[in-house]
Design an enzyme around this catalytic site. Structure first.
Site, PDB file in Angstrom:
ATOM      1  NE  ARG A  34      -2.668  -1.538   3.143  1.00  0.00           N
ATOM      2  CZ  ARG A  34      -2.726  -2.858   3.382  1.00  0.00           C
ATOM      3  NH1 ARG A  34      -3.322  -3.647   2.547  1.00  0.00           N
ATOM      4  NH2 ARG A  34      -2.199  -3.361   4.473  1.00  0.00           N
ATOM      5  CD  GLU A  40      -1.598 -10.699  17.427  1.00  0.00           C
ATOM      6  OE1 GLU A  40      -1.937 -10.104  16.386  1.00  0.00           O
ATOM      7  OE2 GLU A  40      -2.378 -11.030  18.330  1.00  0.00           O
TER       8      GLU A  40
HETATM    9  P1  AMP Z   1       2.839  -2.709  11.986  1.00  0.00           P
HETATM   10  O1  AMP Z   1       4.098  -3.385  11.547  1.00  0.00           O
HETATM   11  O2  AMP Z   1       2.130  -3.442  13.081  1.00  0.00           O
HETATM   12  O3  AMP Z   1       3.037  -1.243  12.305  1.00  0.00           O
HETATM   13  O4  AMP Z   1       1.830  -2.811  10.764  1.00  0.00           O
HETATM   14  C1  AMP Z   1       1.970  -1.993   9.700  1.00  0.00           C
HETATM   15  C2  AMP Z   1       1.518  -2.587   8.413  1.00  0.00           C
HETATM   16  O5  AMP Z   1       0.390  -3.461   8.534  1.00  0.00           O
HETATM   17  C3  AMP Z   1       1.102  -1.448   7.530  1.00  0.00           C
HETATM   18  O6  AMP Z   1       1.880  -1.533   6.355  1.00  0.00           O
HETATM   19  C4  AMP Z   1      -0.369  -1.628   7.279  1.00  0.00           C
HETATM   20  O7  AMP Z   1      -0.563  -1.687   5.886  1.00  0.00           O
HETATM   21  C5  AMP Z   1      -0.769  -2.940   7.905  1.00  0.00           C
HETATM   22  N1  AMP Z   1      -1.812  -2.827   8.945  1.00  0.00           N
HETATM   23  C6  AMP Z   1      -1.685  -3.189  10.233  1.00  0.00           C
HETATM   24  N2  AMP Z   1      -2.823  -2.991  10.921  1.00  0.00           N
HETATM   25  C7  AMP Z   1      -3.712  -2.476  10.046  1.00  0.00           C
HETATM   26  C8  AMP Z   1      -5.083  -2.026  10.149  1.00  0.00           C
HETATM   27  N3  AMP Z   1      -5.787  -2.080  11.296  1.00  0.00           N
HETATM   28  N4  AMP Z   1      -5.664  -1.527   9.045  1.00  0.00           N
HETATM   29  C9  AMP Z   1      -4.969  -1.460   7.888  1.00  0.00           C
HETATM   30  N5  AMP Z   1      -3.702  -1.861   7.721  1.00  0.00           N
HETATM   31  C10 AMP Z   1      -3.060  -2.363   8.795  1.00  0.00           C
END
Ligand code: AMP
Length: 170
Positions: free
Chosen positions: A58, A95
């Site tokens: 994205r 996770e």
């Molecule tokens: P993180 O590594 O946990 O910060 O997750 C980031 C990545 O996961 C981003 O590139 C987002 O595209 C995706 N992501 C995680 N949680 C969500 C959510 N609730 N809604 C949309 N995309 C998410």
């Protein structure tokens, strides 16, 4: 402009318990999309930026446009086995299990100023892994920008010491 109006909550996607922040309503609206990009541009126009790094998938929707607006180059960070040449890899904890991302070895020159851009900051695991990739190549991370930040997950704590910015806060 109230950008939150263009973020759609999709409950239980991609799995139960996750509320997915769907940004396609924002991307498809010409004024919202322009406003989001102009706002990011305003935030970083004075910053030294040689390269904008975007994360598959994205991040690829808008990070290259921001690179163009800033007069910077664009560097893709991709899932394994997508990049054709020599890569640097980083593996990080999810996770459940781990994930790996790759960047071309010659993507960033030592001392270059790099802006890291992704769609959403959740736990910060993805962004902090990409910071490692950039720094391993000698890049200087001058900013980390997102469209959306899920503040309650405290992803910023994993990006300590960096300039973190998000257009939309939850
Ligand atoms: P993180 O590594 O946990 O910060 O997750 C980031 C990545 O996961 C981003 O590139 C987002 O595209 C995706 N992501 C995680 N949680 C969500 C959510 N609730 N809604 C949309 N995309 C998410």
């Amino acid at each position: 402009m109230e950008l939150k109006e263009y973020v759609r909550d999709v409950p239980d996607w991609p799995k139960k318990g996750i509320v997915f922040k769907d940004l396609t309503p924002l991307f498809k609206d010409p004024e919202a999309f322009r406003f989001a990009l102009d706002s990011l541009h305003d935030r970083y126009r004075e910053a030294p930026v040689d390269k904008v790094v975007g994360i598959e998938a994205r991040g690829f929707i808008f990070a290259p446009t921001l690179a163009y607006m800033l007069g910077a180059g664009f560097v893709p960070v991709r899932k394994p086995k997508k990049l054709p040449w020599q890569t640097e890899q980083v593996t990080y904890e999810l996770e459940y299990g781990t994930d790996t991302l790759e960047m071309h070895r010659d993507a960033i020159e030592p001392g270059e100023n790099v802006l890291l851009i992704d769609d959403l900051l959740a736990t910060g695991g993805t962004a902090s892994a990409v910071v490692k990739l950039i720094e391993r190549q000698g890049g200087n991370v001058t900013g980390i920008g997102f469209l959306v930040e899920l503040g309650f997950l405290n992803g910023r704590s994993k990006l300590n010491g960096h300039d973190v910015y998000a257009l939309i806060q939850y």
